[in-house]
Scaffold this motif. Structure first.
Motif: not given
Length: 121
Positions: A1-18
């Motif tokens: 079994q292989v898992q890829l676990v993502e994190s860090g998405g969200g809502l940001v205003q234009a010009g912002g960073s994630l």
């Protein structure tokens, strides 16, 4: 079994960073390329950026100069720093890894579950 676990998405205003992260775990023998794809509503999934084991990176033209992909020393975690975000970057972002689960196995594609990135204008 292989898992890829993502994190860090969200809502940001234009010009912002994630910053997105993706950690691979499980029965992994070796990982070749890791990368990020995205899919906006009504559109096909597209490559955003990818990075090889040796650190060579490839970017979609639309994100060059704004996004930076990197991998940790163990090679099992990939990051993507996204700066100067635009509303058109809004999509579900998927982590991808091309890897082998054994020394005599062929390479195969594995995907994370996806993380939503929403950029408001």
């Amino acid at each position: 079994q292989v898992q890829l676990v993502e994190s860090g998405g969200g809502l940001v205003q234009a010009g912002g960073s994630l910053r997105l992260s993706c950690a691979a775990s499980g029965s992994i023998f070796s990982i070749n390329v890791m990368g990020w794809y995205r899919q906006a509503p009504g559109k096909q999934r597209e490559l955003v950026a990818e990075i090889s084991t040796g650190g060579s990176a490839n970017y979609a033209d639309s994100v060059k100069g704004r996004f930076t992909i990197s991998r940790d020393n163990a090679g099992k975690t990939v990051y993507m720093q996204m700066n100067s975000l635009k509303p058109e970057d809004t999509a579900v972002y998927y982590c991808n890894a091309v890897l082998r689960t054994g020394p005599f196995k062929f390479e195969d594609n594995y995907w994370g579950q996806g993380t939503q990135v929403t950029v408001s204008s």
